[in-house]
Scaffold this active site. Structure first.
Site, short mmCIF file in Angstrom:
data_model
loop_
_atom_site.label_atom_id
_atom_site.label_comp_id
_atom_site.label_asym_id
_atom_site.label_seq_id
_atom_site.Cartn_x
_atom_site.Cartn_y
_atom_site.Cartn_z
N THR A 32 0.83 -1.08 -0.01
CA THR A 32 -0.06 0.03 -0.05
C THR A 32 0.78 1.40 0.02
OG1 THR A 32 -0.15 0.18 2.38
CG2 THR A 32 -1.72 -1.27 1.39
N CYS A 33 0.50 2.46 -0.22
CA CYS A 33 0.88 3.58 0.09
C CYS A 33 0.20 4.54 0.93
CB CYS A 33 0.90 4.41 -1.49
SG CYS A 33 -0.60 4.62 -2.18
N THR A 34 0.18 3.89 2.14
CA THR A 34 -0.40 4.47 3.40
C THR A 34 0.10 3.98 4.47
OG1 THR A 34 -2.53 4.87 4.54
CG2 THR A 34 -2.18 2.92 3.49
#
Length: 82
Positions: A32-34
Site C-alpha cells: 500500500t501507499c499509506t
C-alpha cells in the site's frame, strides 16, 4: 466472509480475487501507499485469518542488512520516506 466493519469492502473483493489466482506454491505480495494500520497490518491479519492456506514468510533474509531491523512482524515491513 468476516465482518467488513473494520476492513474496506474494496480490499475484501480484491483480496478474495487475488487469492484465487495464486497457484499452489506461488506468492502474493500486498503493498500500500499509506501508513494507516487499518489499510496495512489489519488487512494482512484479516487475510491470513480468512485464507489459512496462506502465511507470512520471514522476509529478513531477502532484505539488505539495513532494512532487516525494520521488519515489524513476520513478512511485514513499513518503509517511510526520508
Amino acid at each position: 466472509m468476516l465482518s467488513t466493519n473494520r476492513i474496506s469492502i474494496p480490499f475484501v473483493i480484491s483480496a478474495e480475487s487475488a487469492a484465487s489466482y495464486v497457484k499452489p506454491g506461488g506468492e502474493l505480495l500486498y503493498s500500500t501507499c499509506t501508513v494507516n494500520p487499518k489499510e496495512n497490518i489489519e488487512n494482512v491479519h484479516w487475510f491470513l485469518k480468512e485464507f489459512p492456506e496462506f502465511y507470512a514468510d520471514d522476509i529478513r533474509e531477502d532484505l539488505c542488512l539495513e532494512l532487516r531491523e525494520s521488519v515489524t512482524e513476520n513478512g511485514c515491513i513499513q518503509l517511510l520516506p526520508g
